[in-house]
Scaffold this motif. Structure first.
Motif, PDB file in Angstrom:
ATOM      1  N   CYS A 145      41.755  49.445  39.452  1.00 24.99           N
ATOM      2  CA  CYS A 145      42.045  48.284  38.615  1.00 24.99           C
ATOM      3  C   CYS A 145      41.625  47.000  39.325  1.00 24.99           C
ATOM      4  CB  CYS A 145      43.517  48.241  38.262  1.00 24.99           C
ATOM      5  SG  CYS A 145      43.980  49.573  37.175  1.00 24.99           S
ATOM      6  N   ILE A 146      41.792  46.963  40.657  1.00 27.63           N
ATOM      7  CA  ILE A 146      41.300  45.803  41.408  1.00 27.63           C
ATOM      8  C   ILE A 146      39.789  45.693  41.260  1.00 27.63           C
ATOM      9  CG2 ILE A 146      41.075  44.833  43.708  1.00 27.63           C
ATOM     10  CD1 ILE A 146      43.720  46.090  44.387  1.00 27.63           C
ATOM     11  N   GLU A 147      39.096  46.837  41.254  1.00 24.02           N
ATOM     12  CA  GLU A 147      37.638  46.809  41.060  1.00 24.02           C
ATOM     13  C   GLU A 147      37.290  46.282  39.666  1.00 24.02           C
ATOM     14  OE1 GLU A 147      35.343  47.620  43.311  1.00 24.02           O
ATOM     15  OE2 GLU A 147      36.743  48.233  44.847  1.00 24.02           O
ATOM     16  N   ILE A 148      38.106  46.634  38.659  1.00 25.12           N
ATOM     17  CA  ILE A 148      37.852  46.105  37.303  1.00 25.12           C
ATOM     18  C   ILE A 148      37.953  44.586  37.316  1.00 25.12           C
ATOM     19  CG2 ILE A 148      38.770  45.968  34.955  1.00 25.12           C
ATOM     20  CD1 ILE A 148      39.594  48.807  35.176  1.00 25.12           C
ATOM     21  N   MET A 149      38.980  44.062  38.020  1.00 26.97           N
ATOM     22  CA  MET A 149      39.138  42.601  38.079  1.00 26.97           C
ATOM     23  C   MET A 149      37.944  41.957  38.777  1.00 26.97           C
ATOM     24  SD  MET A 149      43.099  41.695  38.604  1.00 26.97           S
ATOM     25  CE  MET A 149      43.625  42.822  39.837  1.00 26.97           C
ATOM     26  N   LEU A 150      37.468  42.585  39.868  1.00 28.12           N
ATOM     27  CA  LEU A 150      36.299  42.031  40.562  1.00 28.12           C
ATOM     28  C   LEU A 150      35.077  42.023  39.650  1.00 28.12           C
ATOM     29  CD1 LEU A 150      36.581  43.633  44.096  1.00 28.12           C
ATOM     30  CD2 LEU A 150      36.937  41.289  43.495  1.00 28.12           C
ATOM     31  N   GLY A 151      34.918  43.083  38.844  1.00 27.46           N
ATOM     32  CA  GLY A 151      33.791  43.126  37.919  1.00 27.46           C
ATOM     33  C   GLY A 151      33.868  42.026  36.883  1.00 27.46           C
ATOM     34  N   ALA A 152      35.080  41.749  36.390  1.00 27.59           N
ATOM     35  CA  ALA A 152      35.254  40.677  35.401  1.00 27.59           C
ATOM     36  C   ALA A 152      34.871  39.330  35.999  1.00 27.59           C
ATOM     37  CB  ALA A 152      36.696  40.656  34.912  1.00 27.59           C
ATOM     38  N   VAL A 153      35.294  39.103  37.258  1.00 25.84           N
ATOM     39  CA  VAL A 153      34.959  37.829  37.910  1.00 25.84           C
ATOM     40  C   VAL A 153      33.450  37.731  38.141  1.00 25.84           C
ATOM     41  CG1 VAL A 153      35.274  36.526  40.021  1.00 25.84           C
ATOM     42  CG2 VAL A 153      37.203  37.588  38.938  1.00 25.84           C
ATOM     43  N   ASN A 154      32.815  38.866  38.476  1.00 22.22           N
ATOM     44  CA  ASN A 154      31.351  38.869  38.631  1.00 22.22           C
ATOM     45  C   ASN A 154      30.671  38.422  37.352  1.00 22.22           C
ATOM     46  OD1 ASN A 154      31.279  39.692  41.226  1.00 22.22           O
ATOM     47  ND2 ASN A 154      30.857  41.828  40.788  1.00 22.22           N
ATOM     48  N   LEU A 155      31.178  38.916  36.218  1.00 18.92           N
ATOM     49  CA  LEU A 155      30.576  38.555  34.927  1.00 18.92           C
ATOM     50  C   LEU A 155      30.677  37.040  34.711  1.00 18.92           C
ATOM     51  CD1 LEU A 155      29.284  39.612  32.381  1.00 18.92           C
ATOM     52  CD2 LEU A 155      31.536  39.863  31.400  1.00 18.92           C
ATOM     53  N   ALA A 156      31.865  36.476  34.996  1.00 19.38           N
ATOM     54  CA  ALA A 156      32.026  35.026  34.806  1.00 19.38           C
ATOM     55  C   ALA A 156      31.082  34.252  35.725  1.00 19.38           C
ATOM     56  CB  ALA A 156      33.473  34.631  35.070  1.00 19.38           C
TER      57      ALA A 156
END
Lengths: 167, 101
Positions: free
Chosen positions: B35-46
């Protein structure tokens, strides 16, 4: 047409993220996470960032997920733990999370929109994300951060080997 | 030239919220890590969206730094999980409450 692609890939990323949380088997969670990484890579392609998309597939979907599958194998975890999502939603942590997200959104809404700089023509858009622009940035302005990242990775490898050694 | 930026940013916020929700509701340390990796991916997108809006490579460089940090985090975090599993026989994060008050 582009909007349709964005919605399909975004929906796939969102569905994979939800399935990571909801699936009972840990291995299935890890495999859905690979799907999430691939959908994000396609979104990066829609954003003209080819190099980042390739890095996303190689580093995330390749290296990091392989690490995680390997760790699941080492821990021999067939079944995940029981999850009571409703109980998790009633806890105080969830209230704190909601407050945090609302504050974050309020902060974002309060900041005045920044002025866009740089040329926004179709030619500049097509060149954006190509590897020579990124390399120019890394090895001119970002060289100190780049070297620090290499030190960080070396320290992480040494630390992992130290932690996993036999007593 | 707007290019659906608000769609990307909304997706980024929703993905971040899903990741944070997973950190709260799941007890399995490996799923919390995912789930932490999902959050990092979301921030990468932004980061990529704003980097393209500004036509500058700074955001892309930040994305690369985040990927390196995620790799370091994976190496150290999974080594810690293996160590905890050897010592206690479980990776249920509710069982590790020594530092909790």
């Amino acid at each position: 047409m582009e909007l349709l692609g964005i919605i399909i890939c975004g929906g796939a990323a969102l569905a994979c993220a939800l399935l990571v949380i909801l699936s009972k088997n840990t291995v299935h969670s890890a495999l859905w996470m690979v799907g999430n990484c691939l959908a994000l890579a396609v979104l990066f392609l829609f954003l003209n960032s080819q190099f980042i998309a390739i890095l996303q597939v190689i580093v995330y979907a390749g290296a990091i997920m392989m690490f995680i599958i390997y760790a699941i194998m080492m821990l021999n975890q067939r079944q995940g733990f029981e999850t009571d999502i409703l109980k998790g939603l009633r806890s105080g942590r969830f209230v704190l999370l909601c407050l945090f997200m609302i504050c974050l959104l309020g902060l974002g809404a309060g900041i005045s929109p920044m002025a866009l700089k740089g040329e926004m023509g179709p030619h500049a858009m097509a060149k954006f994300g190509e590897v020579d622009l990124i390399a120019n940035y890394i090895f001119v302005q970002g060289i100190a951060a780049f070297e620090l990242v290499s030190v960080l990775l070396t320290a992480a490898v040494v630390g992992a080997v130290f932690l996993a050694r036999k007593d | 030239m707007n290019d659906y930026q608000s769609v990307y940013l909304a997706l980024s916020v929703i993905l971040f919220a899903v990741g944070a929700l997973g950190v709260i509701v799941r007890k399995d340390a490996i799923v919390v890590f995912l789930c932490i990796e999902i959050m990092l991916g979301a921030v990468n997108l932004a980061f990529v969206v704003f980097s393209r809006a500004n036509q500058s490579a700074e955001g892309l460089f930040m994305v690369m730094c985040i990927m390196a940090v995620a790799g370091a985090e994976a190496a150290i975090g999974l080594a810690i999980f293996v160590l905890l599993y050897r010592k206690t026989g479980t990776i249920n994060i509710d069982k590790f409450n020594l530092l909790k008050w």
